[in-house]
Motif scaffolding. Structure first.
Motif, short mmCIF file in Angstrom:
data_model
loop_
_atom_site.label_atom_id
_atom_site.label_comp_id
_atom_site.label_asym_id
_atom_site.label_seq_id
_atom_site.Cartn_x
_atom_site.Cartn_y
_atom_site.Cartn_z
N LEU A 96 -6.93 6.36 -57.73
CA LEU A 96 -7.91 5.43 -57.17
C LEU A 96 -9.28 6.08 -57.20
O LEU A 96 -9.40 7.31 -57.25
N ALA A 97 -10.33 5.25 -57.20
CA ALA A 97 -11.69 5.77 -57.21
C ALA A 97 -12.43 5.49 -55.91
O ALA A 97 -13.57 5.89 -55.76
N SER A 98 -11.78 4.80 -54.97
CA SER A 98 -12.43 4.47 -53.70
C SER A 98 -11.38 4.42 -52.61
O SER A 98 -10.22 4.06 -52.88
N PRO A 99 -11.72 4.79 -51.37
CA PRO A 99 -10.76 4.66 -50.29
C PRO A 99 -10.29 3.22 -50.10
O PRO A 99 -11.08 2.28 -50.24
N VAL A 100 -9.02 3.03 -49.79
CA VAL A 100 -8.42 1.70 -49.63
C VAL A 100 -7.57 1.71 -48.36
O VAL A 100 -6.84 2.67 -48.10
N THR A 101 -7.70 0.65 -47.57
CA THR A 101 -6.91 0.50 -46.35
C THR A 101 -5.84 -0.56 -46.57
O THR A 101 -6.14 -1.65 -47.04
N VAL A 159 -3.14 5.72 -37.46
CA VAL A 159 -3.65 5.45 -38.80
C VAL A 159 -3.36 6.69 -39.65
O VAL A 159 -3.81 7.79 -39.34
N THR A 160 -2.62 6.50 -40.73
CA THR A 160 -2.22 7.62 -41.60
C THR A 160 -3.17 7.75 -42.76
O THR A 160 -3.61 6.74 -43.34
N LEU A 161 -3.49 8.99 -43.12
CA LEU A 161 -4.35 9.27 -44.27
C LEU A 161 -3.51 9.91 -45.36
O LEU A 161 -2.71 10.82 -45.10
N GLY A 162 -3.68 9.41 -46.60
CA GLY A 162 -2.95 9.96 -47.73
C GLY A 162 -3.86 10.14 -48.92
O GLY A 162 -4.76 9.32 -49.17
N VAL A 178 -6.99 7.78 -49.89
CA VAL A 178 -8.26 8.40 -50.28
C VAL A 178 -8.06 9.12 -51.61
O VAL A 178 -7.11 9.89 -51.77
N PRO A 179 -8.95 8.88 -52.60
CA PRO A 179 -8.84 9.62 -53.86
C PRO A 179 -9.01 11.12 -53.62
O PRO A 179 -9.92 11.56 -52.91
N ALA A 180 -8.14 11.91 -54.22
CA ALA A 180 -8.23 13.36 -54.06
C ALA A 180 -9.53 13.90 -54.63
O ALA A 180 -10.06 14.91 -54.15
N SER A 181 -10.10 13.21 -55.64
CA SER A 181 -11.35 13.67 -56.23
C SER A 181 -12.51 13.58 -55.24
O SER A 181 -13.44 14.38 -55.29
N LEU A 182 -12.46 12.61 -54.31
CA LEU A 182 -13.51 12.50 -53.30
C LEU A 182 -13.42 13.65 -52.30
O LEU A 182 -14.44 14.16 -51.84
N VAL A 183 -12.20 14.05 -51.94
CA VAL A 183 -12.03 15.15 -50.99
C VAL A 183 -12.59 16.45 -51.56
O VAL A 183 -13.20 17.25 -50.85
N SER A 184 -12.40 16.64 -52.87
CA SER A 184 -12.87 17.89 -53.48
C SER A 184 -14.30 17.82 -53.97
O SER A 184 -14.96 18.85 -54.06
N GLY A 185 -14.80 16.61 -54.27
CA GLY A 185 -16.12 16.51 -54.87
C GLY A 185 -17.21 15.91 -54.01
O GLY A 185 -18.39 16.02 -54.36
N MET A 186 -16.89 15.28 -52.90
CA MET A 186 -17.90 14.64 -52.06
C MET A 186 -18.13 15.47 -50.81
O MET A 186 -17.19 16.02 -50.25
N PRO A 187 -19.40 15.59 -50.36
CA PRO A 187 -19.66 16.31 -49.11
C PRO A 187 -18.85 15.72 -47.96
O PRO A 187 -18.68 14.50 -47.86
N PRO A 188 -18.33 16.58 -47.08
CA PRO A 188 -17.44 16.09 -46.00
C PRO A 188 -18.08 15.03 -45.12
O PRO A 188 -17.42 14.07 -44.70
#
Length: 590
Positions: free
Chosen positions: A181-186, A173-176, A196-206
């Motif tokens: 986008l505003a929500s993860p999509v499979t 399963v690849t992650l990009g 995965v939205p880059a804003s979630l990686v930088s703004g949401m707790p891990p």
């Protein structure tokens, strides 16, 4: 060949028409079953809804094959599989709600026969448009999942690989990371990609983003992408029937609940997933061909994870019952009644905890003290039933697919002692919340004062309006004088106009000074000073709120650490109780 094509077209048109009432019956039966299964697991409701949708797809096909078989029954050779058609038709006629042509009056057929080409034309147009939409969606998925369309992240890829290993997913399963986008999509099945939205990686707790990734991996493990494609194809072919769209919507809702349960069971913390979903209340639209974390009824999913409860019966349950009663009455009047044998329901499967996973447990207290759950929310109903049968305080847990309870006073005292630090911290958090409410009320009062002061920060309209009108009239006169000055050749007239223009200019200047005095009068200065003073008070009132907010943040982290320690202690106590023989099987109902 032309005769065969005409027969096939006519049979297809009649099958589409017959599906109007057939689909209505299937929808009513499915709605009734799903309402009665409101306490069942979402997997069971999902299978019922999927079965109903597949039946919707099978009925027009069976009707078409049966009509073609009847039309060619007298021919020695036929290009159609007559035996197969008769077999399918016999299977369909065995259903109590699928007696083909039942309820269709003889007078309808001649009128509709003339309009069958129009029926096929409109159906083909609608299906073609929806097929085009699906093709565009697939093209979007294909384009976005190509290498180079997303940015890899080695750190999060490693975390995704570990989650996939824990969930038993063998394929890669690849992650990009993407920016639009505003929500993860499979997307994809054989080589799935999680965008995965880059804003979630930088703004949401891990830990919250990890919960969303677990939800997406649940879709991958269940091959939901392929099921969604089949579902979309049925929607295209039977687009004209509302029952198909309702069933499809219900399937998507149940699918999201199942993915939530799988993710929560993997994480062991349903509340973490609920908190992660609450961060996705604002999102952009994404194609339905790609399952996303924000799918389904988001708030109902969050509520179900935090406090799972069965949906209460309401008046909507009466609709399918009344519909079925009306159809039964009409069917008994227009066609013979078909008997159907009822099969006994299969017993519910026992939930078995996966090897290596921590068993779920619940601390149950008598009276109004409630229950606290750790593990999958699927067990909530069973814990409530155990509370009714056992009574008193006890510790419930599941191990090896069987439910046990511990009611030893010593063990329960140690469980309470393990959670005592968390309870104290919760009490402190409540106190901070009350303090924050007090300061919030003060801030609200200051805001009202600011509104009142702002109303005074305006000049007197009764005095300002006449001056503005006078300035407007003087401006119009100045414009006319300018035009007259440019049009005349008389020196005397020019002098007169220039003299008047000088007078008008002085009057305009005086009016401007008057307006300035109105804007800078004692009342205005007083209102401005009052607003500045209130602003300073609001700034001072905000400092305690900021300090309390920092304390609450630090306290939340401390509560998380204590909760993990308490959870570890309780699980050790469960193992100790098992060794000492203090754990008893939960008595069964009846």
């Amino acid at each position: 060949m032309n005769e065969l094509f005409g027969t096939a077209a006519s049979s297809l048109a009649w099958a589409l028409i017959d599906f109007l009432w057939q689909g209505l019956l299937v929808g009513w039966v499915a709605a009734l079953l799903l309402a009665l299964m409101r306490k069942a697991r979402p997997q069971a409701r999902y299978l019922v809804a999927c079965g109903a949708l597949l039946l919707c797809a099978a009925l027009p096909l069976a009707g078409m094959l049966m009509r073609m078989a009847e039309a060619d029954a007298g021919a020695a050779s036929s290009a159609l599989p007559v035996a197969a058609a008769n077999t399918v038709a016999a299977a369909v006629s065995a259903l109590p709600m699928t007696a083909i042509d039942a309820g269709r009056f003889a007078g309808w057929e001649p009128a509709l026969q003339e309009r069958l080409p129009l029926v096929l034309l409109f159906w083909a147009l609608g299906a073609g448009l929806l097929a085009l939409r699906m093709a565009l969606g697939l093209a979007w998925v294909r384009r976005r999942t190509r290498a180079g369309q997303y940015r890899p992240d080695p750190a999060w890829q490693a975390r995704l690989d570990e989650l996939a290993r824990r969930m038993g997913i063998a394929r890669r399963v690849t992650l990009g990371l993407v920016h639009d986008l505003a929500s993860p999509v499979t997307a994809g099945w054989w080589r799935p990609v999680v965008l995965v939205p880059a804003s979630l990686v930088s703004g949401m707790p891990p830990q919250l983003l990890e919960a969303l990734l677990a939800h997406e991996l649940a879709h991958v493990r269940r091959c939901d992408y392929v099921v969604n494609l089949i579902q979309s194809a049925i929607e295209i072919l039977l687009f004209y029937h509302p029952a198909v769209w309702w069933l499809s919507k219900r399937i998507r809702e149940e699918r999201e609940q199942i993915a939530d349960d799988v993710a929560a069971s993997t994480l062991g913390e349903p509340r973490r997933l609920a908190l992660a979903l609450s961060e996705l209340d604002l999102f952009q639209s994404t194609p339905q061909l790609a399952p996303a974390a924000h799918g389904g009824k988001l708030m109902s999913r969050i509520k179900r994870l935090v406090r799972p409860e069965a949906e209460p019966l309401n008046w909507k349950l009466a609709l399918p019952i009344l519909g079925l009663a009306a159809c039964a009455a009409f069917y008994s009047w227009s066609a013979p009644v078909h008997a159907a044998a009822a099969s006994a329901p299969e017993p519910a499967a026992r939930r078995v905890v996966k090897p290596g996973a921590e068993p779920p447990y619940a601390v149950v207290r008598a009276g109004d003290r409630g229950m606290s759950m750790s593990g999958s929310s699927d067990d909530w109903d069973e814990v409530k039933q155990a509370r009714e049968r056992i009574g008193g305080n006890f510790l419930w847990f599941r191990e090896g697919g069987q439910a046990f309870y511990i009611q030893d006073p010593g063990m329960l005292a140690r469980v309470d002692a393990a959670w005592a630090p968390v309870d104290k911290l919760s009490a402190r958090m409540d106190e901070y919340g009350k303090e924050m409410d007090v300061h919030s009320k003060k801030m609200d009062a200051l805001g009202k004062e600011m509104d009142i002061a702002a109303r005074g920060f305006k000049p007197d309209e009764d005095k300002l309006r006449p001056v503005e009108k006078r300035m407007e009239a003087l401006g119009e006169e100045m414009e006319k004088l300018g035009k007259q000055l440019g049009a005349t050749d008389s020196v005397k007239e020019r002098d007169r106009i220039q003299k008047r223009m000088s007078e008008v200019g002085r009057e305009l200047g005086a009016a401007g000074n008057e307006i300035g005095q109105l804007h800078d009068g004692p009342g205005m200065r007083q209102a401005q000073e009052s607003m500045e003073a209130i602003g300073r008070r609001m700034s001072e009132a905000g400092k305690p709120m900021e300090a309390i907010g920092k304390k609450m943040g630090a306290l939340g982290k401390e509560m998380e650490r204590e909760s993990k320690a308490a959870d570890k202690t309780v699980r050790a106590l469960i193992r100790e109780a098992r060794e000492k023989g203090l754990a008893k099987p939960v008595p069964q109902a009846g």
